[in-house]
Design a protein around this motif. Sequence first.
Motif, short mmCIF file in Angstrom:
data_model
loop_
_atom_site.label_atom_id
_atom_site.label_comp_id
_atom_site.label_asym_id
_atom_site.label_seq_id
_atom_site.Cartn_x
_atom_site.Cartn_y
_atom_site.Cartn_z
N ASN A 144 0.81 -1.20 0.00
CA ASN A 144 0.00 0.00 0.00
C ASN A 144 0.84 1.25 0.00
OD1 ASN A 144 -2.47 -1.41 0.12
ND2 ASN A 144 -2.11 -1.81 2.30
N GLY A 145 2.09 1.16 -0.48
CA GLY A 145 2.97 2.31 -0.46
C GLY A 145 2.73 3.24 -1.62
N GLN A 146 3.56 4.30 -1.71
CA GLN A 146 3.47 5.24 -2.79
C GLN A 146 4.16 4.65 -3.99
OE1 GLN A 146 5.41 8.39 -0.85
NE2 GLN A 146 3.61 9.11 0.21
N ALA A 147 3.63 4.94 -5.17
CA ALA A 147 4.14 4.30 -6.39
C ALA A 147 4.67 5.32 -7.37
CB ALA A 147 3.02 3.47 -7.02
N ASP A 148 5.27 6.40 -6.91
CA ASP A 148 5.80 7.38 -7.84
C ASP A 148 7.21 7.05 -8.27
OD1 ASP A 148 7.27 7.94 -5.63
OD2 ASP A 148 6.63 10.03 -5.42
N GLY A 149 7.79 5.99 -7.69
CA GLY A 149 9.11 5.56 -8.10
C GLY A 149 10.24 6.35 -7.49
N ASN A 150 9.94 7.37 -6.68
CA ASN A 150 11.00 8.21 -6.14
C ASN A 150 10.91 8.40 -4.65
OD1 ASN A 150 12.39 9.03 -8.61
ND2 ASN A 150 10.42 9.93 -9.15
N THR A 151 10.07 7.63 -3.98
CA THR A 151 9.89 7.81 -2.56
C THR A 151 11.01 7.15 -1.78
OG1 THR A 151 7.52 7.76 -2.92
CG2 THR A 151 8.28 7.48 -0.66
N GLN A 152 11.61 7.90 -0.85
CA GLN A 152 12.69 7.34 -0.02
C GLN A 152 12.13 6.28 0.91
OE1 GLN A 152 15.87 8.07 -0.05
NE2 GLN A 152 16.50 6.90 1.73
N PRO A 153 12.69 5.08 0.94
CA PRO A 153 12.20 4.06 1.86
C PRO A 153 12.46 4.47 3.29
CG PRO A 153 14.27 3.38 0.90
CD PRO A 153 13.85 4.63 0.19
N THR A 154 11.52 4.14 4.17
CA THR A 154 11.67 4.48 5.57
C THR A 154 12.18 3.27 6.34
OG1 THR A 154 9.83 6.02 5.41
CG2 THR A 154 10.47 5.31 7.63
N PRO A 155 13.40 3.32 6.86
CA PRO A 155 13.91 2.19 7.63
C PRO A 155 13.02 1.91 8.83
CG PRO A 155 15.66 3.77 7.13
CD PRO A 155 14.35 4.42 6.79
N GLU A 156 12.87 0.64 9.17
CA GLU A 156 12.08 0.30 10.33
C GLU A 156 12.79 0.74 11.60
OE1 GLU A 156 10.00 -3.10 10.78
OE2 GLU A 156 9.46 -3.35 8.69
N SER A 157 11.99 1.05 12.64
CA SER A 157 12.57 1.49 13.90
C SER A 157 13.40 0.38 14.52
CB SER A 157 11.46 1.90 14.86
OG SER A 157 11.98 2.32 16.08
N HIS B 275 16.95 -11.87 14.00
CA HIS B 275 17.65 -11.21 12.89
C HIS B 275 16.77 -10.37 11.97
CE1 HIS B 275 21.30 -13.47 13.82
NE2 HIS B 275 20.53 -14.53 13.99
N TRP B 276 15.44 -10.35 12.17
CA TRP B 276 14.59 -9.69 11.19
C TRP B 276 14.88 -8.19 11.08
CZ3 TRP B 276 11.22 -5.72 12.20
CH2 TRP B 276 10.77 -5.54 13.51
N GLU B 277 15.24 -7.55 12.19
CA GLU B 277 15.54 -6.11 12.12
C GLU B 277 16.80 -5.86 11.29
OE1 GLU B 277 13.92 -3.93 16.03
OE2 GLU B 277 15.25 -5.63 16.44
N GLN B 278 17.77 -6.75 11.40
CA GLN B 278 18.98 -6.62 10.58
C GLN B 278 18.65 -6.80 9.10
OE1 GLN B 278 21.16 -9.78 12.57
NE2 GLN B 278 22.55 -8.29 13.51
N HIS B 279 17.78 -7.76 8.78
CA HIS B 279 17.38 -7.98 7.39
C HIS B 279 16.76 -6.70 6.82
CE1 HIS B 279 18.22 -12.03 8.45
NE2 HIS B 279 17.01 -12.42 8.76
N ASN B 280 15.81 -6.13 7.55
CA ASN B 280 15.12 -4.94 7.05
C ASN B 280 16.05 -3.73 6.98
OD1 ASN B 280 12.80 -6.39 6.73
ND2 ASN B 280 11.66 -5.42 8.37
#
Length: 422
Positions: free
Chosen positions: A60-73, A346-351
Motif C-alpha cells: 500500500n505504499g506510494q508508487a511514484d518511483g521516487n519515494t525514499q524508503p523508511t527504515p524500520e525502527s 535477525h529480522w531487524e537486521q534484514h530490514n
Amino acid sequence: MRRTVTKMGLAVLCAGALCTSGALSACGTYKPVEAAADQTAAGDSQDRADGGDGQAAADNGQADGNTQPTPESSRNEAELTTAKPPEFDEVDETVYVKTADGTPVNVRSSCNKQNNSNVVTTAAVGAELKRTGISEEWSRIVIDGQVYYVATAFLTTEVPETTAASNSANVEAGEVKLDSSWKYADFSKINSGAAKLYRSEADSRKNKTICVNAGHGTSGGSSVKTQCHPDGTPKVTGGTTSAGATSAVAVSGGMTFSDGTPEAKVTLAMALKLKDKLLANGYDVLMIRETDDVQLDNIARTVIANNTSDCHIALHWDSTTNNKGAFYMSVPSNQSYRNMEPVKSHWEQHNALGASLVAGLKSAGVKIFSNGAMEMDLTQTSFSTIPSVDIELGDKASDHSSATLDTLADGLLTGINQYFGY
C-alpha cells in the motif's frame, strides 16, 4: 579496524528530502517535508523460491518511483519515549555506536520517535560519530556539516576493540561446499555444488565478506521441494506457493525479460559486476554461482552464507511488466513469523540491510518502487542467521544493459557501505 561513517557510507543522507541546506540549530526545528499523494501499488510480485518463494500479500505504499524508503525502527529504541526538544550540554567529542544485540541505530533529523518519517539512515555498531551536544535521551551529531540526532543510550566514548574478524575469517579462499554439520544444513535437498570465496587485494581491506547470490540458476530446482520454515510452520504470505503451504520449490527457474533474456542470465551478469566493485573496495566476496548452473538450493545457499559471510544479498528482477523500479523483500509484520527463530533474532537486521540497499540505489539515480519494500515470507529469510535480503532490481520491462547493471552495482555498493558504516 575501526569503522567510520564516511561520505560514501552516508551519501544517501542528502539524496532524501529530509536533508536541509544548512546545519540544524535545534532539535525539532527542521522544515517539514510534504509527502507525495498515496497511490495504490499495481502488479503482483513474482513467486520467489530462489531467495524467497512467496508473493506479497499487499503493498500500500506510494508508487511514484521516487519515494525514499523508511527504515524500520530499531528494537533498541522501542522502550525510549519521544522526547520534548531537550536542552543540550555542549560537547566536542568522538563517540561510537554500541548496542547489546549488534543491530544498527537510527540517525534522525529531529528528536522524535513517534514515527520513522525523520529517519535518514542507520549507523552500524562501531561507527564513529562526532557529538556536539548531549542530553539524557538524545545526542546531537554532525556528519558532513549536517546536524542529526541519535539516542544517547546507544553511543559511547569508549574506543571499541578491534573489529571482530569476519564470519569467513577461518574459511579458506576458493570453493566452499555445504558442511553437513552446519545448523539447518539437513533441510537442504540440492547441495552437490559449491560457492566460491574471494579475498580482496585492495590496499584498505574491510574484513567483511559479502555473499552475492545470483538468483535462480539451479537445473532441476523447480522439481524439488524444501521446507519453508525450520520449525515446519506454514507460510504467512501467498504467491504461487500459497499462504499455508509448508514446502516450496527448492529453486525456481525465474522469469524471462520482455526481450527474451532469462532472468538467471541477468542476475549472473549483475553478480559478476557487483563482485568486481566489492573486491576493489576492500570487501571479500562469496559468490554463490559464477556459471549458468550451480547445484545449490535456496537453503544450501543460505546456510553457506550464514557460516562464511557477514551479509547475504540475493539479486532478482520481478515478474511484473511495468518497469516498476527496485525494492527489497521485507520481513512480514506477522508476529508468529517474527517470533520464529532465526527470524526473531535477525529480522531487524534484514530490514535495515534492505533499507540501506534501496537508499544506495536511489542515491545512484535508480527508480524505486513504492516505498522501497514489499513484505514477503522467504525461504532465504526464514533460515538466515546473518543480515539477509532479496533485492528486486526491476522487472520484465526494465533495461538490463551493461551500463544499467553498472549503475545498479554502484548503488548496491553505496548501500553496503552505509549498512556497515564505511
